[in-house]
Scaffold this motif. Structure first.
Motif, PDB file in Angstrom:
ATOM      1  N   THR A  71       0.851  -1.181   0.000  1.00 29.42           N
ATOM      2  CA  THR A  71       0.000   0.000   0.000  1.00 29.42           C
ATOM      3  C   THR A  71       0.888   1.233   0.000  1.00 29.42           C
ATOM      4  O   THR A  71       2.084   1.143   0.317  1.00 29.42           O
ATOM      5  N   ASN A  72       0.336   2.392  -0.353  1.00 28.17           N
ATOM      6  CA  ASN A  72       1.211   3.551  -0.554  1.00 28.17           C
ATOM      7  C   ASN A  72       1.825   4.071   0.730  1.00 28.17           C
ATOM      8  O   ASN A  72       3.000   4.415   0.768  1.00 28.17           O
ATOM      9  N   GLU A  94      -4.271   1.106  -1.485  1.00 31.09           N
ATOM     10  CA  GLU A  94      -3.887   1.399  -2.865  1.00 31.09           C
ATOM     11  C   GLU A  94      -5.041   2.070  -3.595  1.00 31.09           C
ATOM     12  O   GLU A  94      -6.165   1.598  -3.569  1.00 31.09           O
ATOM     13  N   GLY A  95      -4.743   3.192  -4.235  1.00 35.99           N
ATOM     14  CA  GLY A  95      -5.742   3.915  -4.984  1.00 35.99           C
ATOM     15  C   GLY A  95      -6.634   4.789  -4.126  1.00 35.99           C
ATOM     16  O   GLY A  95      -7.542   5.428  -4.621  1.00 35.99           O
ATOM     17  N   ALA A  98      -7.151   9.118  -4.868  1.00 33.25           N
ATOM     18  CA  ALA A  98      -7.501   8.958  -6.270  1.00 33.25           C
ATOM     19  C   ALA A  98      -8.140  10.231  -6.783  1.00 33.25           C
ATOM     20  O   ALA A  98      -8.334  11.181  -6.048  1.00 33.25           O
ATOM     21  N   VAL A 177       4.802   1.749  -5.299  1.00 34.39           N
ATOM     22  CA  VAL A 177       3.358   1.977  -5.366  1.00 34.39           C
ATOM     23  C   VAL A 177       3.057   3.441  -5.634  1.00 34.39           C
ATOM     24  O   VAL A 177       2.203   3.783  -6.467  1.00 34.39           O
ATOM     25  N   ARG A 180       3.778   4.255  -9.254  1.00 29.02           N
ATOM     26  CA  ARG A 180       2.753   3.688 -10.138  1.00 29.02           C
ATOM     27  C   ARG A 180       1.466   4.505 -10.068  1.00 29.02           C
ATOM     28  O   ARG A 180       0.842   4.794 -11.101  1.00 29.02           O
ATOM     29  N   GLU A 181       1.059   4.891  -8.864  1.00 25.57           N
ATOM     30  CA  GLU A 181      -0.160   5.682  -8.720  1.00 25.57           C
ATOM     31  C   GLU A 181      -0.045   7.024  -9.437  1.00 25.57           C
ATOM     32  O   GLU A 181      -1.003   7.481 -10.063  1.00 25.57           O
ATOM     33  N   GLU A 184      -0.646   6.349 -13.077  1.00 28.83           N
ATOM     34  CA  GLU A 184      -2.036   5.970 -13.345  1.00 28.83           C
ATOM     35  C   GLU A 184      -2.990   7.154 -13.181  1.00 28.83           C
ATOM     36  O   GLU A 184      -3.968   7.278 -13.914  1.00 28.83           O
ATOM     37  N   GLN A 185      -2.708   8.015 -12.221  1.00 32.50           N
ATOM     38  CA  GLN A 185      -3.582   9.158 -11.960  1.00 32.50           C
ATOM     39  C   GLN A 185      -3.149  10.410 -12.725  1.00 32.50           C
ATOM     40  O   GLN A 185      -3.730  11.465 -12.560  1.00 32.50           O
ATOM     41  N   HIS A 192       2.404  13.894  -6.339  1.00 35.40           N
ATOM     42  CA  HIS A 192       1.779  12.760  -5.655  1.00 35.40           C
ATOM     43  C   HIS A 192       2.545  12.394  -4.389  1.00 35.40           C
ATOM     44  O   HIS A 192       1.944  12.085  -3.352  1.00 35.40           O
TER      45      HIS A 192
END
Length: 239
Positions: A71-72, A94-95, A98, A177, A180-181, A184-185, A192
């Motif tokens: 998890t982040n 995770e996520g 968002a 993580v 990657r987020e 993706e975002q 971030h």
């Protein structure tokens, strides 16, 4: 923030993360609070940022939250017992940070809702506590190995916090993580990371998002702090 010491540990195995001075500046901004509005809760103590890879994050997530996978960020208060209960870890699944206000929130401990069910019989076992070096300061929640603070800094880990102040704690951030987020975002790498750090520190200061009212208060504070750092609204939708 003379009463706050910030230490950074790199246990990521070579993953990319922002420069330590940037991480420290984001912690101090979160502790200070937004330039205008509600005053920040008084805080004195240490924030330990431990940057980890996916394996350690997944182990800690399983041990303290009963969740599968990395998890982040995990936030651990420094005045909690050495073996914390389910409520001792405020975590963003995770996520959870968002696009869109209040999107994908996770609560703390056992109530965190990140879409990853509790581990079944075939899940990874909880990890052993990380070993601490001999002669370290009294250990806190995670018994993470301590790094000596530079001479002249505020009181080191284990020093008593001033009366009527919050003692802060540890942030365990999974670098892969978070990277990657950000992709993706469609957010910048630093934006971030800044959001993750600010969000984690606010948990250490007692903010939470268990209810809509709590979430609105916390998210508004995040927006103001990040705006003061030059970052856009982290909850704004990306076209």
């Amino acid at each position: 923030m003379a009463g706050v010491t910030i230490a950074v540990q790199d246990a990521s195995g070579g993953a990319r993360f922002p420069a330590e001075d940037r991480l420290r500046s984001w912690v101090l901004a979160a502790v200070a609070g937004p330039p205008e509005g509600e005053a920040a809760p008084p805080a004195a103590g240490e924030v330990l940022i431990r940057i980890v890879g996916t394996q350690e994050s997944a182990q800690l997530n399983a041990r303290y939250r009963g969740k599968r996978g990395p998890t982040n960020v995990l936030a651990f208060l420094s005045d909690l017992p050495e073996t914390p209960s389910g409520q001792s870890a405020n975590a963003i699944g995770e996520g959870a940070i968002a696009d869109g206000p209040s999107a994908g929130r996770a609560g703390n401990g056992q109530s965190a809702g990140d879409g990853q069910g509790a581990p079944g019989p075939d899940s990874d076992p909880p990890p052993a506590e990380p070993a601490a070096a001999a002669g370290d300061a009294p250990q806190r929640v995670l018994t993470l190995p301590q790094r000596d603070a530079p001479a002249g800094d505020a009181p080191a880990a284990g020093a008593a916090a001033a009366p009527d102040s919050l003692p802060l704690g540890d942030l365990v951030i999974c670098a892969p993580v978070v990277s990657r987020e950000a992709r993706e975002q469609r957010k910048s790498f630093e934006a971030h990371w800044a959001h993750i750090v600010v969000h984690g520190v606010l948990h250490l200061l007692g903010f939470d998002h268990e209810t809509e009212e709590q979430a609105q208060t916390m998210e508004d504070r995040e927006r103001k702090i990040l705006a003061s750092l030059g970052f856009r609204d982290p909850y704004a939708s990306r076209d």
